[in-house]
Design an enzyme around this catalytic site. Structure first.
Site, PDB file in Angstrom:
ATOM      1  CE  LYS A 158      -4.510   0.681   0.164  1.00  0.00           C
ATOM      2  NZ  LYS A 158      -5.547  -0.286  -0.243  1.00  0.00           N
TER       3      LYS A 158
HETATM    4  N1  GLU Z   1      -7.193   0.003  -3.465  1.00  0.00           N
HETATM    5  C1  GLU Z   1      -7.918  -1.179  -3.781  1.00  0.00           C
HETATM    6  C2  GLU Z   1      -7.975  -2.107  -2.576  1.00  0.00           C
HETATM    7  O1  GLU Z   1      -7.836  -1.678  -1.462  1.00  0.00           O
HETATM    8  C3  GLU Z   1      -7.413  -1.860  -5.044  1.00  0.00           C
HETATM    9  C4  GLU Z   1      -5.984  -2.321  -5.001  1.00  0.00           C
HETATM   10  C5  GLU Z   1      -5.464  -2.819  -6.337  1.00  0.00           C
HETATM   11  O2  GLU Z   1      -6.223  -2.898  -7.292  1.00  0.00           O
HETATM   12  O3  GLU Z   1      -4.268  -3.105  -6.405  1.00  0.00           O
HETATM   13  O4  GLU Z   1      -8.222  -3.265  -2.702  1.00  0.00           O
END
Ligand code: GLU
Length: 421
Positions: free
Chosen positions: A111
């Site tokens: 993240k």
């Molecule tokens: N931000 C989204 C999540 O928390 C998508 C993450 C992604 O597609 O890599 O799952």
């Protein structure tokens, strides 16, 4: 309707570790393995200057954290918010690891976040900040190492800037370095709606298990961004009644149902759902407590706590947000027989279509929207069934079942790869 603790008092990483410890204990995981999986593999913090439109320079702080990469490259979104903290990004990275494992896609978890207030920034400032942040984290991201995507307050335009910046440094286009891009530069059909589509798929299955018809079900949605606004449209199309929605400024409620398209237009024109004609004004936290059958928290962490869980009236809580429910609230909701479809399962549609986007980019061969939706449904349905069966088998809530399933998969990958050197 009452006051309650705010998400500011919750430490998401402590929450994530608490959830992990409960599942690891139930799995009988060795202490050594617990220590490996409890903390992030790699943490990058960056402080970087950005020129503002008024000529001044502001230094921003950002993070990119990779929790685990044993099942594949690190994967996870980037959020822009004044509330971003290192512990928040750590938690979100860990949840991404479990999320990818629970739906069985070959990624680890990561993240990113930048502490900023995008609502106070001009598009030009946002672009410069994004490009500089992308440059700072380019030492850890890449199409085979760590692939960012949109999250809170980021979108396909931000992904386009990251893709372009990374590609400029390399000297040629590398679309697979991010997902959630615009279609014109290697994005995927269906990615915009993917998180909400996945939420709908698993909610449909949950409702079926409980014998609750979706048609006519009352739905309340907290958050009206990438996930919440699309969920409102999709649940409405399914015949549900959207009785309440909110954004950061406040909530609106109408027991006869809101028209999501009209609410979205109002938000686009006025900057908020607040003031929508014909609806009662309520507070953000009230949206969690209004009479409804399905509650979709689609904002941020720690909003359903021990302080308000007893007032949640929904039978199904489908977590479009990451980490909306604290472990203490989980216990209370389980006791009351509520079905919580946990974040790592409920909102995994987003990263699943991100996986499809990445595969299409690597092959330079693109699929139609029907193929995307069909494949997404297969993956979400299979994951829901595995989690629900495990919850029945262990007489536990679906969060613990999902975590056990995910953690055992990651532990197995870690075990079988062995410890280097
Ligand atoms: N931000 C989204 C999540 O928390 C998508 C993450 C992604 O597609 O890599 O799952």
């Amino acid at each position: 309707m009452h006051d309650d603790v705010t998400s500011a008092t919750i430490n998401p990483y402590r929450m994530a570790v608490q959830q992990f410890d409960i599942a690891a204990e139930r799995l009988g995981l060795s202490e050594d393995m617990r220590e490996i999986l409890r903390q992030p593999k790699r943490e990058l913090a960056v402080n970087f200057p950005v020129r503002l439109d008024n000529g001044r320079i502001k230094t921003f702080t950002g993070y990119r954290i990779q929790h685990n990469v044993n099942r594949g490259p690190a994967k996870g979104g980037i959020r822009y918010s004044p509330d971003v903290t290192l512990d928040e990004v750590r938690a979100l990275a860990m949840w991404m690891t479990w999320k990818c494992a629970v739906v069985g896609i070959p990624f680890g978890g990561a993240k990113g976040g930048v502490i900023c207030d995008p609502k106070q920034m001009t598009p030009a400032e946002l672009e410069r900040m994004t490009r500089r942040y992308a440059t700072e984290i380019s030492i850890v991201i890449g199409p085979h190492s760590d692939i960012p995507a949109p999250d809170v307050n980021t979108n396909s335009q931000v992904m386009a800037w990251i893709m372009d910046t990374y590609s400029m440094h390399e000297g040629f286009s590398i679309p697979a370095v991010v997902t959630g891009k615009p279609l014109s530069i290697g994005g995927s059909e269906g990615r915009n709606d993917a998180t909400a589509t996945g939420v709908l798929f698993v909610t449909r299955q949950g409702a079926q298990r409980l014998g609750m018809p979706l048609r006519g079900a009352r739905v309340s949605i907290q958050g009206f961004g990438n996930a919440g606004s699309v969920a409102a449209r999709l649940f409405h199309n399914e015949g549900c009644k959207i009785v309440a929605v909110s954004d950061t400024r406040g909530g609106i409620y109408n027991e006869s149902g809101l028209d999501p398209a009209a609410v979205l237009r109002h938000k686009q024109e006025r900057g908020s759902v607040v003031g929508f004609p014909g609806a009662q004004q309520v507070r953000v936290q009230d949206v969690l407590e209004v009479p409804c059958d399905i509650l979709v928290p689609a904002a941020t962490e720690g909003v359903i706590t021990a302080a308000n869980a007893d007032r949640v009236q929904a039978t199904i809580i489908a977590e479009a947000a990451n980490g909306p429910t604290t472990p203490e609230a989980d216990v209370l909701l389980f006791k009351k027989g509520r079905m919580v479809i946990p974040d790592i399962l409920a909102n995994a549609g987003g990263v699943t279509v991100s996986y499809f986007e990445w595969v299409q980019d690597l092959q330079s061969f693109f699929w139609g929207v029907d193929e995307i939706t069909k494949r997404l449904e297969v993956i979400m349905t299979r994951a829901f069934e595995s989690v629900a069966e495990r919850a029945d088998q262990y007489h536990c809530d679906m969060r613990l079942a999902a975590n056990m399933l995910a953690i055992s998969r990651v532990a197995e990958a870690t075990q079988i790869r062995g410890i280097y050197p």
